[in-house]
Motif scaffolding. Structure first.
Motif, PDB file in Angstrom:
ATOM      1  N   PRO A   1       0.939  -1.152   0.116  1.00 45.62           N
ATOM      2  CA  PRO A   1      -0.101   0.093  -0.082  1.00 45.62           C
ATOM      3  C   PRO A   1       0.829   1.354  -0.009  1.00 45.62           C
ATOM      4  O   PRO A   1       1.303   1.711   1.059  1.00 45.62           O
TER       5      PRO A   1
ATOM      6  N   ILE B   1      -2.134   5.142  -3.360  1.00 43.51           N
ATOM      7  CA  ILE B   1      -3.236   4.294  -3.965  1.00 43.51           C
ATOM      8  C   ILE B   1      -4.452   5.355  -4.347  1.00 43.51           C
ATOM      9  O   ILE B   1      -4.709   6.275  -3.722  1.00 43.51           O
TER      10      ILE B   1
ATOM     11  N   VAL C   1      -2.417   9.478   1.461  1.00 45.28           N
ATOM     12  CA  VAL C   1      -3.137   8.428   2.026  1.00 45.28           C
ATOM     13  C   VAL C   1      -4.442   8.819   2.019  1.00 45.28           C
ATOM     14  O   VAL C   1      -4.888   9.698   2.634  1.00 45.28           O
TER      15      VAL C   1
ATOM     16  N   THR D   1      -8.132   4.170   2.872  1.00 48.20           N
ATOM     17  CA  THR D   1      -6.830   3.411   3.294  1.00 48.20           C
ATOM     18  C   THR D   1      -6.657   3.621   4.776  1.00 48.20           C
ATOM     19  O   THR D   1      -6.220   2.699   5.331  1.00 48.20           O
TER      20      THR D   1
ATOM     21  N   ASN E   1      -9.080   1.499   6.595  1.00 47.42           N
ATOM     22  CA  ASN E   1      -8.933  -0.089   6.410  1.00 47.42           C
ATOM     23  C   ASN E   1      -7.336  -0.623   7.338  1.00 47.42           C
ATOM     24  O   ASN E   1      -7.559  -1.545   7.887  1.00 47.42           O
ATOM     25  N   SER E   2      -6.719   0.448   7.336  1.00 48.62           N
ATOM     26  CA  SER E   2      -5.202  -0.085   7.846  1.00 48.62           C
ATOM     27  C   SER E   2      -5.514   0.349   9.402  1.00 48.62           C
ATOM     28  O   SER E   2      -4.638  -0.106  10.293  1.00 48.62           O
TER      29      SER E   2
ATOM     30  N   VAL F   1       1.676   2.233   5.616  1.00 52.39           N
ATOM     31  CA  VAL F   1       1.281   2.650   4.145  1.00 52.39           C
ATOM     32  C   VAL F   1       2.214   3.582   3.915  1.00 52.39           C
ATOM     33  O   VAL F   1       2.123   4.330   2.685  1.00 52.39           O
TER      34      VAL F   1
ATOM     35  N   SER G   1       0.870   1.565  -7.795  1.00 54.77           N
ATOM     36  CA  SER G   1      -0.515   1.289  -7.507  1.00 54.77           C
ATOM     37  C   SER G   1      -1.177   0.481  -8.628  1.00 54.77           C
ATOM     38  O   SER G   1      -1.056   1.001  -9.911  1.00 54.77           O
TER      39      SER G   1
ATOM     40  N   SER H   1      -0.425  -3.528   0.158  1.00 55.79           N
ATOM     41  CA  SER H   1      -1.721  -3.741   0.657  1.00 55.79           C
ATOM     42  C   SER H   1      -2.560  -4.214  -0.509  1.00 55.79           C
ATOM     43  O   SER H   1      -2.005  -4.017  -1.846  1.00 55.79           O
TER      44      SER H   1
ATOM     45  N   THR I   1      -6.599  -4.637  -1.321  1.00 50.51           N
ATOM     46  CA  THR I   1      -7.989  -4.433  -0.970  1.00 50.51           C
ATOM     47  C   THR I   1      -9.171  -4.873  -1.958  1.00 50.51           C
ATOM     48  O   THR I   1      -8.865  -4.624  -3.170  1.00 50.51           O
TER      49      THR I   1
ATOM     50  N   TYR J   1      -9.062  -6.965   3.312  1.00 51.56           N
ATOM     51  CA  TYR J   1      -8.115  -6.185   3.197  1.00 51.56           C
ATOM     52  C   TYR J   1      -6.853  -6.580   3.834  1.00 51.56           C
ATOM     53  O   TYR J   1      -7.075  -7.225   5.306  1.00 51.56           O
TER      54      TYR J   1
ATOM     55  N   ASP K   1      -2.620  -5.434   4.892  1.00 47.59           N
ATOM     56  CA  ASP K   1      -1.326  -4.780   4.497  1.00 47.59           C
ATOM     57  C   ASP K   1      -0.259  -5.158   5.324  1.00 47.59           C
ATOM     58  O   ASP K   1      -0.458  -5.774   6.260  1.00 47.59           O
TER      59      ASP K   1
END
Length: 923
Positions: free
Chosen positions: A24, A28, A64, A68, A71-72, A83, A748, A804, A806, A821, A823
């Motif tokens: 990631p 992204i 970021v 993202t 999710n992280s 990330v 990405s 990462s 997704t 997800y 990472d």
């Protein structure tokens, strides 16, 4: 580093594994709405003071987005590590001391007098120190991480990069979000937001977060957890847009934390092989041997359980009875941003006032023997009052050939530090036992007796000390009573004023070639004063009693006793004494960028930038002088105040890069080199913190390597008897002291609407020059830093890879979707200590996070199972010299493996595996 070659192949394998996962990177693509191609939603950033697509910005920047971050599991800037391969955020003895590093460069240690090499801006407002970004952030729109020197676009200048955090603005459409989370360690988090119109021109937004969690460490001595969470965050916003030309955004926020932080454990040989026999006790009644350490005997005999020296990454901590790590933090502020479009130019004004106050108690020796502590007190804290004003005017000229920007920045920062560090209830006996157990007096060692000397052997000890024996024995007896004394309240105050004028202009030379030129003039002024409070009369008594011995054969013993009596210049001689000083500096910095787009999808650029971080004052009385002489003998404390100053940090940075973006695929590559002069370093040497500028030298007075001394005594194989002479440098030979250079790659790929991958790899060789000195005047480097020349900087891994994946598949035809997800971040070996002792090395490791969930149509609801550090990877954030806990310095603990002699070590551990469930909803 001692282990780098050994682990190189493993590092490459882990890097390949992370890249295979598909990292990631911060670039992204944003989540596209259902039915829309994600490639049409590339991130827009404002890194150049203008809204631009990320792929069109000719600088090294990572962005970021909100998805993202969510999710992280990112709730503060520390989680950005997962990330952002070129970024490392860590914290040590207090979360107020959090430090951010970019490309291996950052501000190190526990001293608020040093400004951040990587400052944090939130909604355009400068935060006084990067550790403030460890608070909850609320609903975030995006985070931009800019690499390299900054300053020509506004705000506070920086030498290594900056982190810009942008919260979500109020919306003129009514809506809201809610989140409930529960996890292990009884983790509970509730967050919510509401936004909507008040009128056609006025909208509001309110965000709130509450977090509570048990601690990761267990203190059985006092029956409680440490490193817990108990905090809340509130933010309110108003957005006023009466016309298309005028926008006014007002923000107020408040954060409160009442938590216990930050405990540490001892480092043993299962964690770091270079500990060797440091944690092995010696034979009672005998000095340290080739395989033992007398300081372990002393700690054991005064109550330290031996299990603490052999628990690996265990989280049972040793804490003195009734000592606490309780802390309280308040952070609040107000800001207003006004944007007005005149038609041919746009004016932006950002006005802000912030206050930050953090108090932190601690068992400062990090063990059960009561050596050193800070008690909870409303009169012990660090506090920033900061007012900032920024103005920018930008527009176009020459028929669109020139995008120009001019502006000014003003900041007034009032910093107050009040400290109450005191010696513990066992310090006197500990100090005496440390002396008696370590050498020729070990035969009389008796930790239960006065001065740690067997009563019947006191005459023998006195005789062994020669004619000075009676005086030294009396000094031992006074030292034995040195308990619960020290600082009553030290007050440091710094009033800093910083203003700057800047311009940043993009010349469109052709339709495909741009030339960017930026310039900044900065004026920085600081006024400093301090007043000390101290009740340590043992120091003054022993200085007076032993002064006559400092020119006799007993000088070493007398000096050692005085040093232990006056550690860190904790002395009643300073009680009620005030000192003051001021400094002024100015600096011109700037940037030049040449960029070319040979085709629409490809950007090539090269750049140069000169950066700057202001000098300042070391807010620590220990730097005034050695503890042995009295202040009176040196002309008083005011005569020594100049020793608290340190020089500004300067950097020349070069970069060559390329960016490719064709929708579903994006690739960014940059090669960089930055040379730092007067690099600002803060190091704890086991007794006090040293603030030192680091420069390089082309020709040391004593020749190559005359700055190094790998040993503490002449018994070593690489002993330099006169480093303070041979390690100096003529002014004409002084050059940069630190260089970071390497390669960054971010990629990405969105091969399908609901499937996204990203990858990042950073290779950064961040090293000190082979021959180092201290100040820009050519003074030698402090001998505590003798391991630095030619080695990598602390917390500067050469390789970092992030990754990462997704996947958000559609489920059925009613709009439901899933979420998968994962990472990962792989880090190669690095040293966590700024003095680079091998006992502080950290092996390479990888950390992975994962999340799986189910979401309703338009994500109106969602349920997610998540895990952080899912493989429960153990590692240390920072290892450090256990305060005052060093044994006898003698062979064989003198070679390059033991630059600290028989010093033992402690560590701040990273967070263990956490997992839980989150429910989300929005309307």
């Amino acid at each position: 580093m001692l282990r780098r070659d050994k682990s190189f192949s493993r590092t490459l394998k882990l890097s390949a594994a992370c890249l295979a996962l598909a990292v990631p990177s911060m670039a992204i693509a944003q989540e596209a709405p259902q039915g829309e191609d994600a490639s049409d939603a590339e991130i827009v950033v404002t890194a150049q003071g203008r809204s631009q697509l990320l792929s069109d910005v000719p600088v090294a920047i990572s962005a970021v987005n909100a998805e993202t971050l969510q999710n992280s599991g990112a709730n503060d800037i520390r989680q950005l590590n997962q990330v952002a391969p070129s970024l490392l955020v860590s914290s040590t003895g207090s979360e107020a001391n959090g430090s951010a590093r970019i490309r291996g460069i950052g501000t190190v240690g526990d001293n608020p007098g040093l400004e951040s090499s990587v400052p944090v801006f939130i909604d355009g407002v400068y935060r006084s120190r990067s550790g403030i970004g460890l608070n909850e952030l609320g609903e975030i729109d995006r985070v931009e991480v800019q690499r390299g020197p900054q300053g020509t676009l506004g705000g506070r200048n920086s030498s290594a990069g900056l982190i810009s955090i942008y919260s979500k603005k109020p919306s003129f459409t009514f809506g809201g979000t809610g989140e409930l989370t529960y996890g292990n360690y009884d983790f509970m988090r509730a967050a919510g937001s509401v936004t909507g119109p008040i009128s056609e021109q006025l909208a509001f937004r309110v965000d709130g977060v509450y977090v509570k969690r048990d601690g990761f460490y267990r203190d059985d001595q006092n029956g409680r957890d440490i490193n817990n969470r108990d905090r809340y965050f509130l933010r309110g916003q108003l957005l006023f847009e009466p016309t298309d030309a005028l926008s006014v955004r007002l923000i107020a926020d408040y954060t409160f934390r009442k938590e216990e932080c930050c405990a540490a454990t001892y480092v043993d040989r299962t964690v770091n092989q270079f500990i060797g026999d440091l944690n092995t006790p010696s034979t009672v009644g005998a000095a340290s041997t080739a395989t033992s350490n007398n300081i372990i005997n002393v700690l054991r005999d005064l109550g330290q359980p031996m299990a603490a020296f052999n628990q690996g990454f265990g989280r049972n901590v040793s804490v003195s009875p009734n000592r606490l790590f309780s802390g309280e933090t308040k952070d609040y502020g107000f800001s207003g941003q006004v944007d007005y479009d005149f038609g041919g130019a746009t004016l932006t004004s950002i006005t802000a006032y912030r206050q930050y106050r953090s108090g932190q108690a601690s068992d400062t020796d990090y063990g059960e023997v009561d050596i050193l502590y800070r008690a909870p007190s409303d009169d012990a804290y660090r506090q920033f009052h900061t007012f900032t004003q920024e103005l920018r005017l930008q527009g176009e000229a020459l028929d669109g050939k020139l995008d120009w920007l001019v502006g000014g920045f003003f900041a007034n920062e009032k910093l107050t530090v009040r400290d109450n560090l005191r010696f513990g209830n066992q310090y006197g006996r500990f100090a005496n036992c440390r002396v008696v157990s370590g050498g020729g007096l070990a035969f009389a060692y008796n930790p239960a007796a006065q001065s740690c000397i067997t009563p019947s052997l006191r005459p023998t000890v006195s005789g062994a000390l020669g004619a000075a024996g009676p005086l030294i024995i009396s000094a031992f007896d006074r030292l034995d009573t040195m308990n619960n004394v020290g600082t009553t309240n030290d007050r440091y105050f710094q009033n800093g004023t910083n203003w700057a004028l800047f311009t940043h202009n993009i010349v469109h030379v052709t339709d495909t070639v741009d030339l960017t030129l930026g310039l900044r003039y900065t004026k920085d002024k600081k006024k400093f004063d301090a007043t000390f409070g101290n009740d340590n009369t043992i120091c003054t008594a022993n200085q007076a009693a032993l002064a006559s011995l400092l020119t006799t054969p007993a000088a070493a013993t007398a000096g050692a006793v005085i040093g232990l009596s006056c550690q860190g210049n904790s002395t009643a001689e300073l009680n009620g004494v005030s000192i003051r000083d001021d400094r002024n500096e100015d600096q011109i910095t700037g940037t030049a960028i040449l960029s070319w787009k040979p085709v629409d999808d490809l950007l090539l650029y090269t750049s140069f930038a000169r950066g700057y971080k202001a000098g300042g004052f070391n807010l620590d009385r220990s730097a005034l002088k050695s503890p042995v002489p009295t202040f009176a003998s040196l002309g008083g404390a005011q005569a020594l105040v100049g020793s608290l100053q340190f020089d500004p940090e300067l950097v020349d940075s070069y970069e060559l890069g390329a960016k490719f973006s064709n929708g579903p695929f994006g690739l960014s590559v940059s090669a960089f080199r930055s040379d730092f002069s007067s690099f600002q370093l803060n190091t704890f040497n086991g007794t006090v913190f040293l603030v030192q500028n680091v420069n390089g030298c082309n020709n040391l007075v004593g020749g190559p390597n005359a700055d190094t001394d790998q040993n503490l005594s002449a018994a070593g194989t690489n002993f330099n008897a006169a480093p303070n002479t041979t390690g100096s440098c003529a002014k004409g030979d002084i050059t940069y002291g630190v260089r970071t250079q390497g390669l960054e790659l971010e990629a990405s790929l969105t091969p399908a609407r609901n499937f996204r991958m990203a990858a990042g790899l950073t290779y950064a060789k961040t090293t000190y020059r082979d021959d180092l000195i201290g100040t820009k005047n050519g003074a030698p480097l402090d001998s505590a830093l003798r391991k630095l020349p030619g080695d990598n900087l602390s917390n500067a891994p050469e390789f970092v890879a992030t990754s990462s994946v997704t996947w958000t598949p559609d489920i059925g035809s009613n709009g439901m979707s899933g979420l998968v997800y994962i990472d990962g971040r792989m880090t190669s070996d690095y040293n966590t200590g700024s003095d680079l002792f091998p006992q502080k090395e950290q092996d390479g490791f990888a950390v992975f996070n994962a999340r799986i969930g189910l979401r309703g149509a338009d994500e109106a609801w969602g349920i997610e199972l998540w895990g952080q550090n899912i493989f429960n990877q153990d590692y240390a954030q920072v290892a450090f010299n256990s305060p005052f806990q060093a044994g006898q310095s003698s062979a064989p603990f003198v070679d390059s493996q033991y630059p600290g002699g028989r010093q033992i070590f402690s560590q701040f551990l990273a967070e263990p595996r956490t997992y839980g469930i989150t429910l989300r909803g929005k309307f």
